[in-house]
Design a protein around this motif. Structure first.
Motif, PDB file in Angstrom:
ATOM      1  N   GLU A 143      45.737  32.006  35.576  1.00 61.63           N
ATOM      2  CA  GLU A 143      45.829  32.102  37.033  1.00 61.63           C
ATOM      3  C   GLU A 143      47.072  32.880  37.460  1.00 61.63           C
ATOM      4  OE1 GLU A 143      45.570  28.190  38.648  1.00 61.63           O
ATOM      5  OE2 GLU A 143      43.446  27.949  38.136  1.00 61.63           O
ATOM      6  N   PHE A 147      44.439  36.567  36.625  1.00 62.51           N
ATOM      7  CA  PHE A 147      43.556  36.557  37.788  1.00 62.51           C
ATOM      8  C   PHE A 147      43.959  37.532  38.899  1.00 62.51           C
ATOM      9  CE2 PHE A 147      41.578  32.063  37.137  1.00 62.51           C
ATOM     10  CZ  PHE A 147      41.038  32.512  35.945  1.00 62.51           C
ATOM     11  N   LYS A 194      33.683  39.582  33.810  1.00 63.54           N
ATOM     12  CA  LYS A 194      34.745  39.112  34.711  1.00 63.54           C
ATOM     13  C   LYS A 194      34.512  37.673  35.194  1.00 63.54           C
ATOM     14  CE  LYS A 194      37.105  42.821  34.173  1.00 63.54           C
ATOM     15  NZ  LYS A 194      37.537  43.763  35.183  1.00 63.54           N
ATOM     16  N   TYR A 198      36.775  34.324  34.475  1.00 58.72           N
ATOM     17  CA  TYR A 198      37.222  33.521  35.620  1.00 58.72           C
ATOM     18  C   TYR A 198      36.898  32.039  35.433  1.00 58.72           C
ATOM     19  CZ  TYR A 198      37.439  31.888  40.500  1.00 58.72           C
ATOM     20  OH  TYR A 198      37.728  31.204  41.650  1.00 58.72           O
ATOM     21  N   PHE A 243      33.035  34.573  42.811  1.00 57.35           N
ATOM     22  CA  PHE A 243      34.468  34.282  42.882  1.00 57.35           C
ATOM     23  C   PHE A 243      34.818  33.564  44.178  1.00 57.35           C
ATOM     24  CE2 PHE A 243      34.249  37.622  39.780  1.00 57.35           C
ATOM     25  CZ  PHE A 243      35.291  37.368  38.901  1.00 57.35           C
ATOM     26  N   PHE A 250      40.939  38.037  45.643  1.00 60.70           N
ATOM     27  CA  PHE A 250      39.722  38.525  44.987  1.00 60.70           C
ATOM     28  C   PHE A 250      38.905  39.458  45.878  1.00 60.70           C
ATOM     29  CE2 PHE A 250      39.793  34.901  41.795  1.00 60.70           C
ATOM     30  CZ  PHE A 250      40.062  35.747  40.730  1.00 60.70           C
TER      31      PHE A 250
END
Length: 328
Positions: A143, A147, A194, A198, A243, A250
């Motif tokens: 994170e 991210f 991706k 995540y 997301f 994002f």
């Protein structure tokens, strides 16, 4: 079983044995190999069957041509491994490839393992390392460090989009690959890799380049053709569902990802065997799409390549984009 190695196969008789032999010679023994013949018209189907007869680790599926994602889905249907490893049929891997992935899975229980790859063009080899420090990243580290650049915004610092050069928890991959629209031909891996990262509990990154990508002109991403206009939009809309847009910026990352893909599509239009004026008119019409206009307007980045793409698209400097096409 730890690994299911899935190889989509389509008209690659020239390279297929190199690929399969590199897999069957792995120092890690805990795997199966699934060859998915996607309606090949050359000798590839027979080559696949010959390997299955000689080696019990090899499974073969023959299907009508449906594209790479379709073939991967078919392989996943019969895969027994806890993790899936995708390898393209004109590529190959080092003999310690799976052993490299096995170690952090056993030690840390990570859902994703990534390594670098090498682009091979005849005698020329270019190593492409992942632009993060090697090692284990737990959820908190992901994170903090991964991210904020996972989806887009920095072309050079992110987890590579490709599904190759990775080991991925099968249950995560299955849930995302089924959502990919068959019309997405550029960036289809991105829409799986991706969101898998995540949703992973941890990731391990290697600098080693153990995957060898053959950069031949017949591949999907290298061929000189015009790409489908709605691909970037379809992928962007899919990512927006996958997301939490309020976290890690994002939404902006997705806008940047769309702009990057859209630029590739626009560049590809100048491969069409049509008059320049016809192509320009078509490009301008598609750039007026509300989704694309919004992405171009809201894409915020410090990446030089992406800033150039956004500027050219925003101001519709198509002569410059055509010139860029000639340099590729």
């Amino acid at each position: 079983m730890l690994f299911s190695v899935i190889v989509p196969v389509y008209n690659v008789e020239k390279y297929l044995k190199d690929c399969v032999d590199s897999i069957l010679s792995q120092t890690c023994a805990d795997f199966e190999l699934i060859l998915v013949d996607d309606g090949s018209k050359d000798a590839s189907p027979q080559i696949c069957d010959d390997y299955a007869k000689k080696d019990s680790r090899v499974k073969v599926i023959h299907k009508e041509n449906g594209g790479q994602t379709s073939a991967r889905n078919k392989g996943l249907e019969v895969a027994l491994g806890e993790y899936v490893v995708f390898i393209d049929s004109d590529d190959w891997v080092s003999e310690n490839y799976l052993k490299l992935f096995e170690k952090p899975i056993k030690e840390h229980g990570v859902d994703v393992v990534c390594c670098g790859y090498a682009e091979v063009d005849g005698e020329n080899v270019k190593n492409v390392q992942i632009n993060f420090e090697s090692g284990y990243y737990d959820r908190a580290s992901m994170e903090k460090e991964i991210f904020p650049v996972l989806v887009g915004g920095n072309v050079n610092k992110t987890i590579p989009s490709t599904l190759c050069a990775k080991a991925l928890k099968k249950e995560l991959v299955v849930s995302f690959i089924k959502q990919v629209d068959h019309r997405i031909k550029i960036g289809e891996d991105d829409a799986v890799a991706k969101p898998t990262v995540y949703n992973a509990n941890g990731i391990y990154i290697y600098k080693e380049c153990c995957y060898f990508y053959r950069t031949n002109l017949s591949s999907v991403t290298k061929s000189k053709k015009a790409y489908y206009w709605d691909g970037p939009k379809l992928r962007g809309m899919l990512l927006e569902k996958q997301f939490d847009l309020d976290k890690f910026n994002f939404q902006n990352q997705i806008y940047c990802s769309v702009v990057h893909a859209l630029f590739t599509v626009v560049v590809s239009q100048f491969n069409r065997q049509e008059k320049y004026s016809v192509i320009v008119k078509d490009v301008k019409e598609h750039l007026n799409d509300d989704y694309y206009k919004n992405a171009i307007k809201n894409c915020k980045t410090n990446d030089k390549k992406l800033k150039f793409a956004r500027f050219a698209l925003k101001h519709k400097i198509l002569w410059l984009i055509k010139l860029y096409n000639k340099t590729k």
